[in-house]
Design an enzyme around this catalytic site. Structure first.
Site, PDB file in Angstrom:
ATOM      1  N   HIS A  60       0.827  -1.216   0.000  1.00 49.76           N
ATOM      2  CA  HIS A  60       0.000   0.000   0.000  1.00 49.76           C
ATOM      3  C   HIS A  60       0.854   1.255   0.000  1.00 49.76           C
ATOM      4  O   HIS A  60       1.910   1.329   0.625  1.00 49.76           O
ATOM      5  CB  HIS A  60      -1.000  -0.005   1.164  1.00 49.76           C
ATOM      6  CG  HIS A  60      -0.431   0.108   2.537  1.00 49.76           C
ATOM      7  ND1 HIS A  60      -0.209   1.326   3.148  1.00 49.76           N
ATOM      8  CD2 HIS A  60      -0.059  -0.822   3.439  1.00 49.76           C
ATOM      9  CE1 HIS A  60       0.260   1.135   4.366  1.00 49.76           C
ATOM     10  NE2 HIS A  60       0.374  -0.171   4.570  1.00 49.76           N
ATOM     11  N   GLU A 198      -5.096   1.885   2.693  1.00 47.80           N
ATOM     12  CA  GLU A 198      -5.008   0.714   3.572  1.00 47.80           C
ATOM     13  C   GLU A 198      -5.195   1.097   5.029  1.00 47.80           C
ATOM     14  O   GLU A 198      -5.831   0.370   5.807  1.00 47.80           O
ATOM     15  CB  GLU A 198      -3.644   0.031   3.370  1.00 47.80           C
ATOM     16  CG  GLU A 198      -3.494  -1.312   4.078  1.00 47.80           C
ATOM     17  CD  GLU A 198      -2.873  -1.213   5.469  1.00 47.80           C
ATOM     18  OE1 GLU A 198      -2.741  -2.247   6.147  1.00 47.80           O
ATOM     19  OE2 GLU A 198      -2.539  -0.081   5.890  1.00 47.80           O
TER      20      GLU A 198
END
Length: 345
Positions: A60, A198
């Site tokens: 991420h 995320e």
């Protein structure tokens, strides 16, 4: 590259600057690149042979930070966290606000002005403010606005015995690993995915995983290292210098046992360094990816990191090198392993 990655601000929902850098880096190596409406980058790399399965590797882009929610009449800024940040690390931290990187300090009234009870208790974020040196609200509004993102101001620094200090090692080290991996060639087709948001609920990964319906996914992350004073041995999640960490399970997912066994077998055969996480706290994109569509066999390789989700995260340089080496070894050998986990009657 890791210095640039960690010093680039990309709080969840505001990943554009980092995204542009990543796109320029991967363009020469990807067969095809897609950027979806959320901002996830999906880079497909054609393998040397026809793949039977859809393989994915993910990290991420976003980091924890803050967002401005109010500008007070006196020019101080009220803010809320974006992602999980402990109140106790915030006071007197330097921050950067918005695209212009306006300098600020997280403050609170001086200890001399606090009541006896206030001095004894942990000061909450709601009682803090960001001071940008403005004379009043009108002055502050010339530089910032409600909705501006706020990042920790922290420079990448090498120190001690091969250690580094930086913000956002979670998960710029995963991004760094993917950027190294995509430069190589593999037998299997692989989707290299750089996800967004995320830190606020594994949101980007939900979109990517439903789009690709992958059979396998290797998630590259940062995780806690609790090899510090006051922590009993059995709670020392991971240790710096012992290599990248494999997860058995966490609060978001349970790693696929066959995939973990495969990673371990590759590591042992090639002499790659690794360790296992000792606790099940935390979570990462595997939580969304494992349960998407028809399900996906996921495994997680993480970098041990002290003081995670803070402006002074600390990691061992050798662990980063070992993480890239292990992840590359896994992707290079995907064609040798049968990931078929379906039960047939």
């Amino acid at each position: 590259m890791l210095k640039f990655l960690t010093e680039t601000n990309a709080v969840s929902g505001d990943e554009d600057l980092l995204s542009m850098f990543i796109l320029n880096e991967i363009k020469p190596y990807a067969t095809d690149i897609t950027v979806d409406s959320m901002g996830n980058i999906i880079a497909f790399k054609k393998g040397k042979r026809d793949s039977k399965l859809v393989h994915m590797a993910a990290a991420h882009m976003d980091e924890v930070g803050f967002i401005i929610t109010k500008i007070e009449e006196n020019g101080f800024l009220k803010f809320e966290e974006v992602g999980g940040i402990s109140d106790q690390i915030l006071l007197t931290q330097r921050v950067e606000i918005g695209e212009k990187k306006i300098n600020g300090i997280i403050g609170v009234k001086a200890v001399h002005l606090q009541s006896k009870d206030e001095r004894k208790s942990l000061i909450k974020m709601k009682n803090m403010y960001i001071d940008i040196g403005a004379k009043n609200k009108e002055d502050a509004q010339k530089r910032v606005k409600v909705g501006d993102y706020v990042s920790f101001c922290s420079k990448y620094t090498e120190f001690g015995s091969g250690k580094i200090k930086a913000k956002a090692l979670d998960d710029r080290v995963g991004v760094y690993t993917l950027l190294n991996l995509i430069k190589d060639d593999y037998d299997e087709d692989i989707y290299f995915c750089f996800t967004v948001q995320e830190e606020v609920g594994l949101r980007g990964a939900k979109i990517v995983s439903h789009r690709l319906c992958a059979d396998t996914c290797l998630v590259l992350e940062g995780t806690n290292a609790a090899d510090v004073d006051g922590v009993p041995e059995y709670k020392k999640v991971t240790k710096l210098g012992d290599g990248p960490a494999l997860s058995i399970m966490d609060r978001a997912s349970i790693s696929n046992k066959k995939y973990n066994d495969f990673i371990e077998s590759v590591a042992k055969k090639e002499g790659y360094k690794y360790q296992y996480k000792k606790t099940v706290m935390g979570g990462n994109d595997a939580g969304s990816i494992a349960t998407a569509a028809n399900g996906c066999a996921t495994a997680v390789i993480s970098l041990p990191t002290r003081y995670i989700h803070s402006p002074i995260s600390v990691a061992q340089k050798s662990d980063i090198d070992d993480m890239v080496t292990l992840a590359k070894g896994v992707l290079k050998n995907l064609h040798k392993f049968d990931f078929d986990t379906k039960v047939r009657f």
